[in-house]
Motif scaffolding. Structure first.
Motif, PDB file in Angstrom:
ATOM      1  N   ALA A  26       3.692 -14.120   2.073  1.00  0.00           N
ATOM      2  CA  ALA A  26       2.802 -13.546   1.060  1.00  0.00           C
ATOM      3  C   ALA A  26       3.539 -12.383   0.404  1.00  0.00           C
ATOM      4  N   ARG A  27       3.257 -12.171  -0.874  1.00  0.00           N
ATOM      5  CA  ARG A  27       3.945 -11.131  -1.653  1.00  0.00           C
ATOM      6  C   ARG A  27       2.937 -10.210  -2.319  1.00  0.00           C
TER       7      ARG A  27
ATOM      8  N   VAL B 263       0.311  -1.521   4.232  1.00  0.00           N
ATOM      9  CA  VAL B 263       0.824  -2.875   4.051  1.00  0.00           C
ATOM     10  C   VAL B 263       0.288  -3.783   5.162  1.00  0.00           C
ATOM     11  N   LEU B 264       0.255  -3.277   6.378  1.00  0.00           N
ATOM     12  CA  LEU B 264      -0.276  -4.043   7.507  1.00  0.00           C
ATOM     13  C   LEU B 264      -1.747  -4.397   7.280  1.00  0.00           C
ATOM     14  N   ASP B 265      -2.533  -3.442   6.807  1.00  0.00           N
ATOM     15  CA  ASP B 265      -3.954  -3.705   6.534  1.00  0.00           C
ATOM     16  C   ASP B 265      -4.113  -4.855   5.543  1.00  0.00           C
ATOM     17  N   TRP B 266      -3.247  -4.905   4.538  1.00  0.00           N
ATOM     18  CA  TRP B 266      -3.283  -6.004   3.571  1.00  0.00           C
ATOM     19  C   TRP B 266      -2.839  -7.311   4.235  1.00  0.00           C
ATOM     20  N   ALA B 267      -1.724  -7.258   4.972  1.00  0.00           N
ATOM     21  CA  ALA B 267      -1.118  -8.477   5.527  1.00  0.00           C
ATOM     22  C   ALA B 267      -2.057  -9.211   6.485  1.00  0.00           C
ATOM     23  N   VAL B 268      -2.781  -8.491   7.330  1.00  0.00           N
ATOM     24  CA  VAL B 268      -3.645  -9.172   8.299  1.00  0.00           C
ATOM     25  C   VAL B 268      -4.845  -9.836   7.628  1.00  0.00           C
TER      26      VAL B 268
ATOM     27  N   ARG C 272      13.759   6.130  -6.318  1.00  0.00           N
ATOM     28  CA  ARG C 272      14.181   5.754  -7.671  1.00  0.00           C
ATOM     29  C   ARG C 272      13.373   4.607  -8.255  1.00  0.00           C
ATOM     30  N   VAL C 273      12.511   3.972  -7.470  1.00  0.00           N
ATOM     31  CA  VAL C 273      11.725   2.848  -7.995  1.00  0.00           C
ATOM     32  C   VAL C 273      10.235   3.179  -7.988  1.00  0.00           C
ATOM     33  N   ARG C 274       9.514   2.573  -8.915  1.00  0.00           N
ATOM     34  CA  ARG C 274       8.057   2.759  -8.996  1.00  0.00           C
ATOM     35  C   ARG C 274       7.316   1.803  -8.074  1.00  0.00           C
ATOM     36  N   LYS C 275       7.842   0.603  -7.910  1.00  0.00           N
ATOM     37  CA  LYS C 275       7.181  -0.431  -7.115  1.00  0.00           C
ATOM     38  C   LYS C 275       8.208  -1.168  -6.268  1.00  0.00           C
ATOM     39  N   ILE C 276       7.763  -1.591  -5.093  1.00  0.00           N
ATOM     40  CA  ILE C 276       8.574  -2.397  -4.196  1.00  0.00           C
ATOM     41  C   ILE C 276       7.837  -3.697  -3.951  1.00  0.00           C
ATOM     42  N   GLU C 277       8.540  -4.808  -4.135  1.00  0.00           N
ATOM     43  CA  GLU C 277       7.945  -6.105  -3.814  1.00  0.00           C
ATOM     44  C   GLU C 277       8.067  -6.298  -2.305  1.00  0.00           C
ATOM     45  N   VAL C 278       6.919  -6.392  -1.637  1.00  0.00           N
ATOM     46  CA  VAL C 278       6.891  -6.615  -0.195  1.00  0.00           C
ATOM     47  C   VAL C 278       6.612  -8.094   0.039  1.00  0.00           C
ATOM     48  N   VAL C 279       7.461  -8.727   0.872  1.00  0.00           N
ATOM     49  CA  VAL C 279       7.264 -10.113   1.268  1.00  0.00           C
ATOM     50  C   VAL C 279       7.038 -10.106   2.772  1.00  0.00           C
ATOM     51  N   VAL C 280       5.873 -10.622   3.188  1.00  0.00           N
ATOM     52  CA  VAL C 280       5.539 -10.672   4.607  1.00  0.00           C
ATOM     53  C   VAL C 280       5.581 -12.127   5.054  1.00  0.00           C
ATOM     54  N   PHE C 281       6.287 -12.368   6.165  1.00  0.00           N
ATOM     55  CA  PHE C 281       6.434 -13.703   6.734  1.00  0.00           C
ATOM     56  C   PHE C 281       5.623 -13.788   8.021  1.00  0.00           C
ATOM     57  N   TYR C 282       4.935 -14.952   8.182  1.00  0.00           N
ATOM     58  CA  TYR C 282       4.172 -15.180   9.415  1.00  0.00           C
ATOM     59  C   TYR C 282       3.937 -16.676   9.583  1.00  0.00           C
TER      60      TYR C 282
END
Length: 162
Positions: free
Chosen positions: A89-90, A102-107, A74-84
Motif C-alpha cells: 500500500a502507498r 504511518v503505523l496507524d494508517w497501515a494497520v 529537503r522534501v515536502r512529501k515522502i512516498e511511503v510503501v508498506v509491504f505485508y
C-alpha cells in the motif's frame, strides 16, 4: 534568551537540540541545522512534528517552541510503501510524520486484513529487516535527498509472555 528546540531531520540518527534566540525567525532553525548538516540552508524546509506542510520561515520563534519537536528536510512529501503478506500500500506523508502515524494508517489498509485485536501488536520496520522502528521517530530520518520514497514492512512485534 536562547531556546533549545528538539529537532529531527535528514541525516540525523536521533533527536538533537538546536539552540536559537527567542524572537528570531524560524529560518534561524534552518540556519542552525544547515551548519550541522552541511546542507545549503536555501534547500531546507522546517516542519512541526506531524505537521502537514512546512512552516513559514519568517514566523518568529517564541518560548513555547522548545516544547515542540521540529523536523528539517529537503522534501515536502515522502512516498511511503508498506509491504505485508505479498501486498503493498502507498501513501504520501510529510517527513515530519511519526512512525506511529504511518503505523496507524497501515494497520487499517483493507487489503492487509489486519484483525483489530492484532493491530496493537503490529510494528513497522525498514523493508527486508525485522528491527522495529521507534514509534516517535519521524519518517524523514530514514530518507536522504534526492530520494522521496520509504519502503517499510508491517511486522508482528515481539509479544511478551505473561
Amino acid at each position: 534568551m536562547n531556546i533549545e528546540i528538539p529537532v529531527e531531520g535528514e541525516g540525523l540518527a536521533d533527536i538533537e537540540l538546536l539552540t536559537v534566540e527567542a524572537g528570531e525567525p524560524i529560518s534561524a532553525l534552518a540556519v542552525a541545522f544547515a551548519a550541522k548538516s552541511g546542507i545549503a540552508v536555501e534547500e531546507l524546509l522546517v516542519f512541526e512534528e506531524d505537521g502537514e506542510g512546512p512552516l513559514v520561515l519568517d514566523l518568529l520563534i517564541e518560548e513555547g517552541r522548545g516544547e515542540i519537536t521540529h523536523h528539517v528536510h529537503r522534501v515536502r512529501k515522502i512516498e511511503v510503501v508498506v509491504f505485508y503478506n505479498g501486498e503493498e500500500a502507498r501513501k504520501e506523508f510529510p517527513p515530519s510524520a511519526r512512525v506511529q502515524r504511518v503505523l496507524d494508517w497501515a494497520v487499517k489498509v483493507e487489503k492487509f486484513h489486519i484483525d483489530p485485536p492484532v493491530a496493537p501488536e503490529m510494528e513497522l520496520a525498514l523493508h527486508n529487516t525485522t528491527t522495529e522502528l521507534p514509534k516517535r521517530a519521524h519518517i524523514g530520518r530514514y530518507v536522504k535527498h534526492p530520494h522521496h520514497k520509504l519502503d517499510l514492512d508491517l511486522i508482528r512485534g515481539v509479544i511478551p509472555n505473561g
